[in-house]
Every structure is written in C-alpha cells, then in structure tokens.
Motif scaffolding. Structure first.
Motif, PDB file in Angstrom:
ATOM      1  N   LEU A  35       0.827  -1.219   0.000  1.00 49.03           N
ATOM      2  CA  LEU A  35       0.000   0.000   0.000  1.00 49.03           C
ATOM      3  C   LEU A  35       0.861   1.268   0.000  1.00 49.03           C
ATOM      4  O   LEU A  35       0.454   2.290  -0.548  1.00 49.03           O
ATOM      5  CB  LEU A  35      -0.928   0.027   1.225  1.00 49.03           C
ATOM      6  N   LEU A  36       2.041   1.200   0.616  1.00 51.67           N
ATOM      7  CA  LEU A  36       2.925   2.371   0.628  1.00 51.67           C
ATOM      8  C   LEU A  36       3.355   2.699  -0.802  1.00 51.67           C
ATOM      9  O   LEU A  36       3.324   3.852  -1.233  1.00 51.67           O
ATOM     10  CB  LEU A  36       4.171   2.104   1.496  1.00 51.67           C
ATOM     11  N   TYR A  37       3.777   1.642  -1.533  1.00 51.29           N
ATOM     12  CA  TYR A  37       4.210   1.855  -2.923  1.00 51.29           C
ATOM     13  C   TYR A  37       3.031   2.245  -3.809  1.00 51.29           C
ATOM     14  O   TYR A  37       3.170   3.038  -4.738  1.00 51.29           O
ATOM     15  CB  TYR A  37       4.920   0.594  -3.449  1.00 51.29           C
ATOM     16  N   ASP A  49       6.138  14.147  -8.385  1.00 49.31           N
ATOM     17  CA  ASP A  49       7.417  13.435  -8.436  1.00 49.31           C
ATOM     18  C   ASP A  49       7.372  12.283  -7.424  1.00 49.31           C
ATOM     19  O   ASP A  49       7.071  12.502  -6.246  1.00 49.31           O
ATOM     20  CB  ASP A  49       8.540  14.417  -8.080  1.00 49.31           C
ATOM     21  N   PRO A  50       7.675  11.032  -7.858  1.00 46.07           N
ATOM     22  CA  PRO A  50       7.513   9.904  -6.933  1.00 46.07           C
ATOM     23  C   PRO A  50       8.422   9.950  -5.707  1.00 46.07           C
ATOM     24  O   PRO A  50       8.011   9.510  -4.624  1.00 46.07           O
ATOM     25  CB  PRO A  50       7.822   8.672  -7.794  1.00 46.07           C
ATOM     26  N   VAL A  51       9.626  10.509  -5.865  1.00 45.58           N
ATOM     27  CA  VAL A  51      10.521  10.579  -4.702  1.00 45.58           C
ATOM     28  C   VAL A  51       9.950  11.556  -3.666  1.00 45.58           C
ATOM     29  O   VAL A  51       9.891  11.246  -2.465  1.00 45.58           O
ATOM     30  CB  VAL A  51      11.954  10.992  -5.123  1.00 45.58           C
ATOM     31  N   GLU A  52       9.463  12.715  -4.136  1.00 47.56           N
ATOM     32  CA  GLU A  52       8.843  13.677  -3.210  1.00 47.56           C
ATOM     33  C   GLU A  52       7.581  13.090  -2.579  1.00 47.56           C
ATOM     34  O   GLU A  52       7.317  13.281  -1.388  1.00 47.56           O
ATOM     35  CB  GLU A  52       8.494  14.974  -3.935  1.00 47.56           C
ATOM     36  N   ALA A  53       6.817  12.351  -3.369  1.00 49.22           N
ATOM     37  CA  ALA A  53       5.596  11.721  -2.836  1.00 49.22           C
ATOM     38  C   ALA A  53       5.959  10.736  -1.732  1.00 49.22           C
ATOM     39  O   ALA A  53       5.298  10.678  -0.688  1.00 49.22           O
ATOM     40  CB  ALA A  53       4.836  11.024  -3.954  1.00 49.22           C
ATOM     41  N   ALA A  54       7.024   9.961  -1.931  1.00 52.05           N
ATOM     42  CA  ALA A  54       7.445   8.974  -0.917  1.00 52.05           C
ATOM     43  C   ALA A  54       7.938   9.676   0.338  1.00 52.05           C
ATOM     44  O   ALA A  54       7.638   9.254   1.460  1.00 52.05           O
ATOM     45  CB  ALA A  54       8.536   8.069  -1.491  1.00 52.05           C
ATOM     46  N   VAL A  72      -2.785   1.375 -10.892  1.00 47.63           N
ATOM     47  CA  VAL A  72      -1.942   1.742  -9.739  1.00 47.63           C
ATOM     48  C   VAL A  72      -0.918   0.638  -9.470  1.00 47.63           C
ATOM     49  O   VAL A  72       0.241   0.919  -9.163  1.00 47.63           O
ATOM     50  CB  VAL A  72      -2.807   2.041  -8.495  1.00 47.63           C
ATOM     51  N   ALA A  73      -1.325  -0.632  -9.627  1.00 40.91           N
ATOM     52  CA  ALA A  73      -0.394  -1.746  -9.381  1.00 40.91           C
ATOM     53  C   ALA A  73       0.806  -1.691 -10.328  1.00 40.91           C
ATOM     54  O   ALA A  73       1.954  -1.859  -9.908  1.00 40.91           O
ATOM     55  CB  ALA A  73      -1.124  -3.081  -9.534  1.00 40.91           C
ATOM     56  N   GLN A  74       0.538  -1.449 -11.601  1.00 42.67           N
ATOM     57  CA  GLN A  74       1.634  -1.390 -12.578  1.00 42.67           C
ATOM     58  C   GLN A  74       2.565  -0.222 -12.267  1.00 42.67           C
ATOM     59  O   GLN A  74       3.787  -0.360 -12.282  1.00 42.67           O
ATOM     60  CB  GLN A  74       1.097  -1.237 -14.007  1.00 42.67           C
ATOM     61  N   GLU A  75       1.966   0.939 -11.946  1.00 46.64           N
ATOM     62  CA  GLU A  75       2.794   2.108 -11.628  1.00 46.64           C
ATOM     63  C   GLU A  75       3.574   1.870 -10.331  1.00 46.64           C
ATOM     64  O   GLU A  75       4.713   2.308 -10.192  1.00 46.64           O
ATOM     65  CB  GLU A  75       1.906   3.364 -11.528  1.00 46.64           C
ATOM     66  N   ALA A  76       2.962   1.131  -9.384  1.00 44.82           N
ATOM     67  CA  ALA A  76       3.658   0.835  -8.116  1.00 44.82           C
ATOM     68  C   ALA A  76       4.941   0.061  -8.389  1.00 44.82           C
ATOM     69  O   ALA A  76       5.994   0.341  -7.796  1.00 44.82           O
ATOM     70  CB  ALA A  76       2.747   0.040  -7.176  1.00 44.82           C
ATOM     71  N   SER A  77       4.891  -0.910  -9.309  1.00 45.97           N
ATOM     72  CA  SER A  77       6.106  -1.695  -9.545  1.00 45.97           C
ATOM     73  C   SER A  77       7.147  -0.857 -10.296  1.00 45.97           C
ATOM     74  O   SER A  77       8.331  -1.169 -10.254  1.00 45.97           O
ATOM     75  CB  SER A  77       5.790  -3.020 -10.246  1.00 45.97           C
ATOM     76  N   ARG A  78       6.717   0.222 -10.943  1.00 47.59           N
ATOM     77  CA  ARG A  78       7.703   1.130 -11.569  1.00 47.59           C
ATOM     78  C   ARG A  78       8.344   2.040 -10.526  1.00 47.59           C
ATOM     79  O   ARG A  78       9.562   2.127 -10.452  1.00 47.59           O
ATOM     80  CB  ARG A  78       7.045   1.992 -12.658  1.00 47.59           C
ATOM     81  N   VAL A  79       7.521   2.687  -9.684  1.00 47.93           N
ATOM     82  CA  VAL A  79       8.120   3.601  -8.692  1.00 47.93           C
ATOM     83  C   VAL A  79       8.932   2.820  -7.654  1.00 47.93           C
ATOM     84  O   VAL A  79       9.907   3.338  -7.106  1.00 47.93           O
ATOM     85  CB  VAL A  79       7.072   4.508  -7.988  1.00 47.93           C
ATOM     86  N   ALA A  80       8.560   1.533  -7.438  1.00 43.98           N
ATOM     87  CA  ALA A  80       9.276   0.708  -6.447  1.00 43.98           C
ATOM     88  C   ALA A  80      10.692   0.369  -6.891  1.00 43.98           C
ATOM     89  O   ALA A  80      11.507  -0.068  -6.079  1.00 43.98           O
ATOM     90  CB  ALA A  80       8.494  -0.573  -6.168  1.00 43.98           C
ATOM     91  N   ALA A  81      10.991   0.564  -8.183  1.00 41.33           N
ATOM     92  CA  ALA A  81      12.348   0.287  -8.675  1.00 41.33           C
ATOM     93  C   ALA A  81      13.262   1.503  -8.525  1.00 41.33           C
ATOM     94  O   ALA A  81      14.458   1.421  -8.823  1.00 41.33           O
ATOM     95  CB  ALA A  81      12.284  -0.152 -10.137  1.00 41.33           C
ATOM     96  N   ILE A  82      12.708   2.640  -8.055  1.00 40.01           N
ATOM     97  CA  ILE A  82      13.522   3.850  -7.877  1.00 40.01           C
ATOM     98  C   ILE A  82      14.162   3.797  -6.484  1.00 40.01           C
ATOM     99  O   ILE A  82      13.458   3.807  -5.473  1.00 40.01           O
ATOM    100  CB  ILE A  82      12.640   5.130  -8.001  1.00 40.01           C
TER     101      ILE A  82
END
Ligand code: C5P
Length: 201
Positions: A35-37, A49-54, A72-82
C-alpha cells in the motif's frame, strides 16, 4: 514482546490474506507494505514526483480500495524500482517491524531488507496462472472491466519487474519457509503459515 513475521511473495500469491489472518490470530499489528508503494504510485499518476511523494507520505491514512486498481499496481512496480523511493519508505517500515506487541508485514523485501532479523519468515508463492485467476476474480468483483488474459499478462509483467530490479528484488530470504498456495484453500494456507510461526514463538 518484539516479534516480526515477514511475509514476502509475488502479486496475488495469497500473502495479504495470510498476513491479515496471522495478525488477527496472534494479536499482532499488520502492515501491507504494498500500500505504501501504491500510494506513491497514485500520486505519481497524478503528476507528482515519486521521490517527493514517498518522502511526504503519511502511512496512517492510506485508502486501500482506491489504491487496488490495475493501473496503480503497474505504476507501483515502476516507482518501487527507484532507489530513492525505497530509501524514503525504509524508516517507517523498520520501526513498524520492531514495534512493541508483534508485527506481521507483507511485501517483497521484508525478510531480505526491511527486517532480516525477523523471527519468522515466509515466502508465499503460487503459479502465475493461479495468481492471475485470483486477481481477475477480485477485480471483476470490484466492478473493474478486465480480461483473464490481460490480467495474466499484467501479473507476468509485474513479476518480471519486481524480480529483475537492481534494488531489493523479489526473492526468498535464505531462511524463509516457502509456502506454495497454488493448490491450497485459504484455510489450509493460513494453518500452514501459522504452524511455521508457532514453532518460533
Ligand atoms: O503487494 P502489492 O501488489 O500491493 O504491491 C504493489 C507493488 O509494490 C509491487 O508490485 C512491488 O513492485 C512494490 N512493492 C515493493 N516492496 C514491497 C511491497 C510492494 O517493491 N515491500
């Protein structure tokens, strides 16, 4: 008491269902780290920006229903690789793992990165076909328009991204007990998991 149950595994393996049932049974707090991702992903899809969002994430008020969509699931696995996204979410997860009273956490890197010292580690998996079938039925029940073939393709794409990334890739910790839920019902899977935890309590 400090006791962490770390549950990792791919999408729709049953790890979330097992995690919730174990937490209820043991009286431990539960955190679904996906859920965090997903929350970071939802902000990223809105243009943030995903880093600022995190970095600005409030883990308290996450709306699970809104975050459980295929996009959202697909985008989560993209931002989770940053890497910087993962770093921003590290402290809150480490603190949760070692909170007083016991914790059950499910995700991809709980036993390997977040809490390598976890007292009980499970790696919950199932065939891609079994997982896609489950996810398909969940999404249809939630009123989303999806196909089984499309869901299988998405499960495979997410597996490949999660297992293939450089930081915290999806893999079982060396001391994790593997539970394959392909042929198991919910009750059987939960009691197998509970048996592993009870041996270590
Ligand atoms: O578990 P869930 O499907 O909600 O996770 C969404 C995505 O978040 C996963 O595909 C994965 O890329 C990422 N994730 C992660 N590490 C975790 C939990 C989730 O990288 N501990």
């Amino acid at each position: 008491m400090i006791f962490t149950v770390a549950i990792d595994g791919p999408a729709a393996s049953g790890k979330g269902t097992i995690a919730k049932a174990l937490a209820r049974e043991l009286g431990f707090a539960h955190l679904d780290t996906g859920l965090l991702y997903r929350a970071v992903a939802a902000k990223s899809l809105e243009g943030q920006d995903p880093v600022e969002a995190a970095q600005g994430l409030d883990p308290g008020g996450l709306d699970g229903a809104r975050l459980r969509t295929a996009a959202v699931a697909q985008e989560a696995s993209r931002v989770a690789a940053i890497p910087a996204v993962r770093v921003a979410l590290l402290d809150v997860q480490k603190a949760f793992a070692r909170r007083e009273g016991g914790a059950v956490m499910d995700g991809r890197d709980i036993g390997t990165v977040i809490c390598p010292e976890a007292e009980a580690k499970l790696f919950v998996t199932a065939s891609a076909e079994a997982r896609a079938g489950r996810r398909y039925r969940e999404l249809v029940a939630a009123g989303q328009e999806v196909t089984l073939e499309g869901t299988l393709a998405e499960v495979r794409a997410r597996d490949a991204r999660d297992a293939g990334r450089d930081v915290a890739p999806l893999r079982p910790a060396g001391d994790a007990v593997v539970i394959d839920t392909s042929g198991l019902g919910i009750e059987e899977a939960v009691s197998a998991a509970l048996a592993v935890v009870r041996e270590r309590l």
